[in-house]
Design an enzyme around this catalytic site. Structure first.
Site, mmCIF file in Angstrom:
data_model
loop_
_atom_site.group_PDB
_atom_site.id
_atom_site.type_symbol
_atom_site.label_atom_id
_atom_site.label_comp_id
_atom_site.label_asym_id
_atom_site.label_seq_id
_atom_site.Cartn_x
_atom_site.Cartn_y
_atom_site.Cartn_z
ATOM 1 N N GLY A 98 0.984 -1.505 0.584
ATOM 2 C CA GLY A 98 0.373 -0.063 -0.119
ATOM 3 C C GLY A 98 0.596 1.474 -0.041
ATOM 4 N N GLN A 112 -8.162 -0.633 3.171
ATOM 5 C CA GLN A 112 -8.804 -1.337 4.262
ATOM 6 C C GLN A 112 -10.404 -1.340 3.837
ATOM 7 O OE1 GLN A 112 -7.569 -2.469 7.501
ATOM 8 N NE2 GLN A 112 -5.456 -0.876 7.395
ATOM 9 N N THR A 142 12.074 -7.485 -11.162
ATOM 10 C CA THR A 142 10.936 -8.576 -11.543
ATOM 11 C C THR A 142 10.241 -8.993 -10.215
ATOM 12 O OG1 THR A 142 13.748 -9.394 -12.459
ATOM 13 C CG2 THR A 142 11.710 -11.330 -11.268
ATOM 14 N N HIS A 169 -1.857 -8.354 3.057
ATOM 15 C CA HIS A 169 -1.192 -8.542 3.336
ATOM 16 C C HIS A 169 -2.671 -8.427 4.452
ATOM 17 C CE1 HIS A 169 0.160 -5.409 6.501
ATOM 18 N NE2 HIS A 169 0.041 -4.748 5.384
ATOM 19 N N CYS A 224 1.403 1.708 11.470
ATOM 20 C CA CYS A 224 2.251 2.532 12.073
ATOM 21 C C CYS A 224 2.936 3.610 12.027
ATOM 22 C CB CYS A 224 2.248 2.678 9.678
ATOM 23 S SG CYS A 224 1.922 1.991 8.969
ATOM 24 N N ASN A 264 -8.417 4.109 8.609
ATOM 25 C CA ASN A 264 -7.570 2.448 9.165
ATOM 26 C C ASN A 264 -7.554 2.860 10.778
ATOM 27 O OD1 ASN A 264 -6.062 4.702 8.914
ATOM 28 N ND2 ASN A 264 -4.388 3.777 9.353
#
Length: 381
Positions: free
Chosen positions: A69, A178, A237, A201, A324, A149
């Site tokens: 994100g 979220q 990649t 995740h 965070c 969040n």
């Protein structure tokens, strides 16, 4: 253990982990390679892209893979800003955005862009009239999250889409990290939304995989330059195993999602009803207008980190606000924007539930809560 911190991260689903392991061990080719192993990898990459697009109701060429994100938010804000700089330098974001958006907007100010922060009401929802007044001829981008969040407010994306319907020169970005499984896709991915960001995740996928949705015809200056992967928009990649696992995780998350939402909402309501019985508890999250999984509350006179550690002693894991910013011991930015007094805002703790939780865990949580509340009530007076 009881895990009520699912907005920070979710446990990877066993089926998703199985996909990740199988791809990691059986498909070793680089999608950019010309030989048959590379061709096999490319087929899986594009099959995953098509599956994700189909689940979201968009075109496969509108799906781009990132590391999560934060990268997605950075890419959209910076990519749009520099792409559209010849046409304007004004950006609007809501005052309750995730740091991945807010801090990126602040950085863009150092590059000569002007940023305004749209205020929110007492529930944390964007004030549409106030935002409308911020729009000017130089406005090139508006960014508003789908689900907050920190307290779980569902933002009025449909109303914002209507507001911007006759303003095609303004790009509209939605941070939907979220949102998956919490509100219907159609509620945040409207036809007017130009860009959106997701993170695997948050819906039982692997860490380190994200999705940027960029609608057809919408241009972004790349953040990463190199080998030209992702249609020359995001060079590096591809994390093939993670991408295939993310496609599986999204399919599982959107399977029976209405039933899962109802289950989670029922657990939240039971907890809310109990918390309301206690005089020193303040509820920052409500039922209406909020995501079914997030419940943020505080105990007057007690800092949030004290409550978090008290529950941890009972093997119950919750959070202060967002993952965070939880270690910074600061008031939740959303609560400050909602004009909650700082002393009360620093008491906030967040429960974020999931369909993998159950009522037995809820009852255990409430039993422990009553014990902790009595102990803290004595200390706080």
């Amino acid at each position: 253990m009881i895990y009520f911190d699912n907005s920070a991260t979710t446990a990877i689903d066993p089926q998703v982990l199985r996909t990740f392991t199988e791809v990691s061990t059986k498909i070793m080719g680089n999608p950019s390679s010309l030989h048959s192993l590379g061709t096999t990898a490319t087929r899986l990459l594009e099959a995953s892209r098509r599956q994700i697009a189909e689940l979201l109701g968009i075109k496969a060429e509108e799906v781009y893979f990132t590391s999560g994100g934060t990268e997605g938010d950075n890419w959209v804000l910076k990519g749009v800003a520099f792409e559209k700089r010849p046409y304007g330098n004004h950006i609007i974001v809501s005052s309750v955005e995730h740091p991945a958006v807010k801090n990126t907007a602040e950085w863009l100010k150092t590059q000569g862009f002007e940023v305004d922060y749209a205020p929110v009401d007492a529930q944390g929802a964007v004030d549409l009239e106030a935002l409308k007044k911020l729009i000017r001829a130089e406005t090139i981008l508006i960014s508003v999250m789908a689900v907050n969040n920190e307290v779980g407010t569902i933002q009025p994306i449909a109303a914002l889409s209507e507001l911007l319907k006759d303003k095609p020169t303004i790009s509209f970005h939605v941070d939907a990290v979220q949102a998956i499984g919490k509100i219907p896709v159609a509620d945040w991915l409207t036809s007017r939304v130009d860009f959106a960001t997701l993170s695997a995740h948050k819906f039982h996928g692997p860490r380190g995989v994200g999705i940027v949705i960029a609608k057809s015809g919408k241009r972004l200056v790349p953040l990463l330059h190199g080998g030209g992967q992702e249609h020359n928009r995001r060079s590096t990649t591809e994390n093939l195993a993670g991408i295939a696992a993310t496609a599986k995780a999204l399919r599982l998350a959107l399977t029976d999602e209405a039933f899962k939402r109802e289950k989670v909402a029922a657990m939240k309501e039971v907890i809310q009803n109990e918390l309301k019985k206690h005089d020193k508890v303040v509820l920052f999250s409500q039922k209406e207008g909020f995501a079914p999984n997030i419940l943020t509350f505080g105990i007057r006179g007690v800092r949030g980190e004290v409550v978090v550690h008290a529950f941890e002693q009972h093997d119950i894991f919750i959070s202060t606000t967002s993952a965070c910013s939880s270690k910074k011991n600061a008031a939740a930015g959303t609560l400050v924007a909602m004009n909650v007094a700082n002393k009360l805002a620093t008491s906030a703790v967040r429960l974020s539930l999931d369909s993998t939780n159950n009522m037995a865990e809820v009852e255990q949580f409430l039993t422990v809560f009553r014990q902790i509340y009595q102990e803290l009530e004595k200390v706080s007076g």
